[in-house]
Design an enzyme around this catalytic site. Structure first.
Site, short mmCIF file in Angstrom:
data_model
loop_
_atom_site.label_atom_id
_atom_site.label_comp_id
_atom_site.label_asym_id
_atom_site.label_seq_id
_atom_site.Cartn_x
_atom_site.Cartn_y
_atom_site.Cartn_z
N ARG A 134 0.84 -1.18 0.00
CA ARG A 134 0.00 0.00 0.00
C ARG A 134 0.89 1.25 0.00
O ARG A 134 1.95 1.28 0.64
CB ARG A 134 -0.83 -0.02 1.28
CG ARG A 134 -1.80 1.14 1.45
CD ARG A 134 -2.98 1.00 0.54
NE ARG A 134 -4.11 1.82 0.95
CZ ARG A 134 -5.15 2.03 0.15
NH1 ARG A 134 -5.20 1.50 -1.07
NH2 ARG A 134 -6.17 2.76 0.55
N THR A 434 -9.40 0.54 -10.04
CA THR A 434 -8.57 -0.56 -9.52
C THR A 434 -8.73 -1.79 -10.40
O THR A 434 -9.58 -1.83 -11.27
CB THR A 434 -8.96 -0.89 -8.06
OG1 THR A 434 -8.94 0.29 -7.31
CG2 THR A 434 -8.09 -1.91 -7.41
N SER A 496 -7.73 0.91 3.29
CA SER A 496 -8.22 0.43 2.00
C SER A 496 -9.45 -0.44 2.18
O SER A 496 -9.75 -0.88 3.30
CB SER A 496 -7.11 -0.39 1.33
OG SER A 496 -7.61 -1.06 0.20
#
Ligand code: GLU
Length: 625
Positions: A134, A434, A496
């Site tokens: 991340r 994404t 997230s």
């Protein structure tokens, strides 16, 4: 996104495997029935695809066979993965190879300018590992980083900036994964992507729409405009070939020198420069605020292994991504709540009511308790405990609760801070972009990998000369609060929702699944598991099923096929209200899932979206004929 197809003589790819309906006569009993269902599902799906202009004409969203399997949104990436498997590579090798291709063909969704989470099952060690790559906030960032004159920036002002760019984690993550689990070098994994970047691929309608939705910002940044726009300032035309020699060169530098080529030296220096002084044209009609990332932030970036989140659901072992993602714990909590009901025995509408209520409650807890574990004490064991779920389940009634509902642990509210979980936060309702890759190899290793640059088009900043977009991941912080557990802090990773998931049954790999879609990722993954486990749907049918997403908001976001269904009418009678899902591109859809199932008797089933995001691509190494 999706179906950026091979440019024929531009990049030569193998033809896709035969249509899903071609099933094999060697099958028995249940498996045979299941495959017959697949034929029906595929036929229905093809009918649907025929009606939707965005759908590819010939791409099979389902393949069955052996030798390994891969599913992504894009055929070139799926093909690169199965080619790697065919040459003897394992699931990690294939996943990184596919990811590198997606960095070329899906540049608005993912790439080396962003980050992700990889969940892997090692069949020999019988072990699940998770890697956190991340993005991280620069060390100098403070909780009020996105405030001006006492107020938080509006979302586009925050997003299109150097401020929103987190230190990219993707390259470090790929390198760590390959070293720990792979059999090929980073250079080998990057080779197919370099070829695609140099030779090009044909632009499809999704790619053009994603450019269009960013046009007003992309044309402010010469490096971005040069790469993604025609000289007249419009998106590159559908059907023309897109090449990215700068990205090919960047990949080559990484291939030659490893991840350090990205984290120090010219690439790192140019990233820092781009973040600190966004290279915007004098004629720009927006302000791109500068960020504070420096060379040390890049040099010191780490991609740690995290303990997987492990829970069980009706005897299935479910493994997901832990904090800083809320994906694993929130899917687990909702499953634990639902485990108290016999969903398969209920009407579809009754079961959906429970599912929507379970995620309403689980999202209240997610919002309150999950943040970067290096900065915030996440009560993870409590969140995923069966007993905690029982207290949440007890709150579910016959009608829809009024959101926001409160989180489960009242002590979390004691400080009286302004950001309670129920409040809509900067990230609570957005439906993003994404991409998700699922790979399995012939040894039974599985990789479930979601990676992103956050919004479609990220921060809008292409790193000049290097051909990739920088993320805007730091807007996943509750950047409008200086007190929330998920507030901005130097060195911290934003919470997230990505939920790459692997399920084992009887100690053996059974499913790998995941999806993009911002916080709807959680409800999409949950929905696929419930469809597959409780309703006995096939995996392709579970993926294709209409979606709705309740995330502790007054209305439940739903696709038209869901809100127009008879179940939605029954749910409305119980007080559920639906609002349309809407991507910036205008698509009214939620997520773009991929998955792989290990079939009971033998073989693998790879599945991707038949229609969403233009349809995905699922292939096996040796298709059943
Ligand atoms: N940034 C999002 C997350 O990590 C994923 C991007 C998206 O799908 O919107 O949850």
């Amino acid at each position: 996104m999706a179906d950026v197809r091979d440019a024929g003589d531009v990049v030569s790819g193998r033809p896709p495997a035969g249509p899903a309906g071609r099933v094999n006569g060697r099958l028995h009993g249940k498996e045979k029935r299941m495959r017959l269902h697949l034929v029906a599902a595929a036929t229905a799906v093809l009918a649907l695809a025929a009606a939707a202009p965005a759908a590819p004409a010939s791409e099979p969203p389902t393949s069955i066979g052996g030798g390994g399997a891969a599913a992504t949104v894009d055929r070139l990436a799926t093909q690169a993965a199965t080619d790697t498997l065919r040459r003897g590579g394992n699931a990690t090798d294939a996943a990184v190879t596919a990811a590198a291709v997606l960095g070329v063909t899906e540049p608005f969704s993912c790439g080396i300018g962003g980050g992700g989470f990889m969940v892997s099952y090692d069949a020999r060690a019988r072990e699940v590992t998770t890697n956190d790559h991340r993005e991280r906030a620069p060390r100098a960032m403070r909780p009020d980083a996105f405030f001006e004159n006492g107020a938080a920036l509006a979302s586009n002002a925050a997003r299109y900036s150097g401020l929103s760019v987190g230190v990219p984690g993707t390259v470090r993550g790929w390198a760590r994964e390959l070293r720990a689990h792979g059999t090929i070098s980073l250079a080998e994994a990057l080779a197919p992507a370099i070829r695609v970047a140099r030779r090009g691929f044909v632009i499809d309608a999704t790619f053009a729409a994603q450019t269009q939705e960013n046009l007003d910002y992309f044309d402010d940044v010469p490096a971005t405009a040069e790469l993604f726009l025609d000289p007249d300032g419009t998106p590159r035309d559908v059907g023309t070939v897109f090449r990215n020699p700068d990205l090919a060169h960047t990949y080559e530098l990484i291939a030659q020198r490893g991840a350090r080529a990205f984290y120090r030296g010219p690439i790192a220096d140019t990233i820092v420069q781009t973040v600190q002084s966004p290279p915007v044209a004098a004629t720009a009609n927006h302000v791109f605020r500068p960020g504070v990332m420096d060379a040390r932030d890049l040099r010191t970036y780490t991609a740690p292994w995290r303990p997987p989140v492990h829970s069980t659901y009706r005897g299935v072992d479910v493994f997901g991504m832990g904090p800083p993602s809320s994906g694993g714990s929130t899917v687990a909590e909702a499953l634990n709540i639902l485990e108290g009901y016999d969903l398969g025995a209920l009407s579809r509408a009754d079961a959906l009511h429970l599912q929507l209520e379970a995620t309403r409650l689980a999202f209240a807890d997610r919002g309150e308790f999950v943040a970067d574990p290096d900065f915030h004490d996440v009560p993870l064991a409590g969140l995923i405990s069966k007993d905690f779920a029982a207290t949440r389940r007890a709150l579910i009634g016959e009608t829809a609760a009024a959101s926001p509902v409160a989180p489960g642990d009242p002590s979390a509210f004691e400080d009286g801070a302004g950001n309670r979980a129920g409040e809509a936060s900067a990230t609570s309702t957005r439906v993003g972009t994404t991409t998700h890759i699922t790979v399995a190899d012939k040894r039974g290793d599985v990789v479930s990998y979601t990676f992103t640059i956050e919004s479609t088009g990220g921060s809008g900043l292409v790193v000049p000369g290097y051909g990739f977009l920088l993320n805007n991941e730091l807007t996943d912080f509750n950047f409008d609060s200086t007190t929330h557990p998920n507030r901005v802090e130097g060195g911290k990773r934003p919470r997230s929702s990505m939920a790459p998931t692997i399920a084992l049954r009887d100690g053996r790999p059974w499913l790998g699944i995941g999806s993009p879609g911002g916080s709807t990722i959680i409800t999409t993954v949950l929905g696929i598991l419930v469809e597959r486990i409780d309703r006995g749907s096939t995996l392709p049918a579970a993926i294709a099923a209409p979606r709705a997403s309740q995330r502790n908001t007054a209305t439940t976001v739903a696709e038209p096929a869901f809100s127009e269904s008879p179940e939605a009418a029954a749910l409305a009678a119980r007080g559920h209200q639906f609002s349309p899902a809407l991507m910036a591109s205008g698509a009214r859809e939620i997520g773009a899932a991929t998955g792989i199932e290990f079939l009971t008797r033998h073989g693998l089933l790879a599945a991707a979206e038949p229609v969403r995001r233009g349809g995905g691509s699922a292939l096996v190494v040796r298709p059943d004929r």
